[in-house]
Design a protein around this motif. Structure first.
Motif, PDB file in Angstrom:
ATOM      1  N   ALA A 161      37.433  47.128  40.784  1.00 35.80           N
ATOM      2  CA  ALA A 161      38.933  47.442  40.864  1.00 35.80           C
ATOM      3  C   ALA A 161      39.977  46.273  41.088  1.00 35.80           C
ATOM      4  CB  ALA A 161      39.170  48.602  41.754  1.00 35.80           C
ATOM      5  N   PRO A 197      43.222  53.808  50.781  1.00 35.51           N
ATOM      6  CA  PRO A 197      42.967  52.935  49.502  1.00 35.51           C
ATOM      7  C   PRO A 197      41.709  53.298  48.924  1.00 35.51           C
ATOM      8  CG  PRO A 197      42.858  51.524  51.692  1.00 35.51           C
ATOM      9  CD  PRO A 197      43.291  53.272  52.072  1.00 35.51           C
ATOM     10  N   GLU A 208      42.126  54.267  45.485  1.00 34.37           N
ATOM     11  CA  GLU A 208      42.447  53.244  44.546  1.00 34.37           C
ATOM     12  C   GLU A 208      41.211  53.057  43.500  1.00 34.37           C
ATOM     13  OE1 GLU A 208      44.512  49.552  44.973  1.00 34.37           O
ATOM     14  OE2 GLU A 208      45.344  50.354  46.780  1.00 34.37           O
TER      15      GLU A 208
END
Ligand SMILES: [Zn+2]
Length: 260
Positions: free
Chosen positions: A30, A243, A246
């Protein structure tokens, strides 16, 4: 702007590969920079070699594993069963956190089958907590108080020390990176004999496979999965800072997770 960083902090060489490496690999995909740190050297993990030789073998293996993961390697800070909640280790780990500035810290469960894992979790939490405290002196100056999230991996056997089941809050689908995770674990070649002798694990590779598949079944959606619990945000971030999201389609909130 430099890539956002994620650090995995395990107790012993091979713990990251057992519990955290799939998620770490997905963060790399990512676009995150990933970091790898075992607090202890693994020097007790052999019945064939003395401590010094074992320390050296396992350092080489851990470096190889980090390379397979594509992670920045950080040297260990102490020896096995010497992971104590003390000032020396806290300062050293805080210095690493201040240097890396991770937005995500992956570490052990606060409740686990052995003390080194639990103390590593506590040290990691406090090191992140004091990242931005200027009057706490380390080799690296304090950062600003940017948002940082801590996630705790599942304990070994999915049980706490009083045999109660630990349920993950979040599942991460690690199926697409499982082969690389396994290769990184296989780099810890010295552990095959040791774990058979000491902990009756037929094969440490098979143990990881079974663990990963079991968590996958718990998710009711993924083949291979890692499970996580997010640490309380107070002192670390805004309340909703998560997070792991994400990772997109790899992220699944566990509808069976209870906060009470
Ligand atoms: Zn361990």
């Amino acid at each position: 702007m430099p890539a956002k960083a994620v650090i995995a902090i395990g107790a012993h060489p091979d713990d990251i590969e057992f519990y955290m490496a799939g998620t770490l690999l997905l963060f790399k995909k990512a676009g995150f920079e990933i970091h790898y740190l075992n607090v202890a050297s693994g020097n007790c993990g052999s019945t064939e070699y003395n401590a010094a030789t074992t320390r050296s073998i396992r350092n080489t293996e851990a470096r190889a594993a980090a390379k397979i993961l594509g992670a920045h390697f950080h040297s260990n800070l102490t020896d096995d069963l010497e992971i104590l909640y003390n000032l020396e280790l806290l300062r050293a780990l805080t210095a690493v956190i201040r240097e890396v500035k991770p937005v995500v810290v992956l570490t052990h469960s606060p409740q686990d089958y052995m003390e080194d894992h639990m103390t590593t979790s506590r040290l990691a939490v406090t090191a992140a907590f004091i990242r931005g405290v200027p009057n706490y002196a380390t080799d690296y100056a304090a950062t600003n108080n940017y948002d940082c999230a801590i996630y705790h991996a599942l304990p070994h056997s999915l049980l706490d020390p009083l045999r109660r089941k630990v349920i993950p809050e979040i599942f991460i689908d690690t199926s697409t990176v499982h082969t690389v995770k396994r290769e990184a674990l296989e780099a810890h070649k010295s552990q095959q004999n040791w774990l058979e002798d000491s902990q009756k694990m037929n094969s440490y590779i098979q143990s990881m496979e079974n663990f990963s598949l079991t968590v996958g079944v718990m998710s009711k959606r993924f083949e291979h999965a890692e499970g996580w619990r997010r640490h309380l945000h107070v002192g670390f971030s805004e309340e909703g800072f998560d997070p792991l999201k994400e990772l997109g389609e790899h992220y699944l909130a566990n509808e069976n997770y209870k906060f009470e």
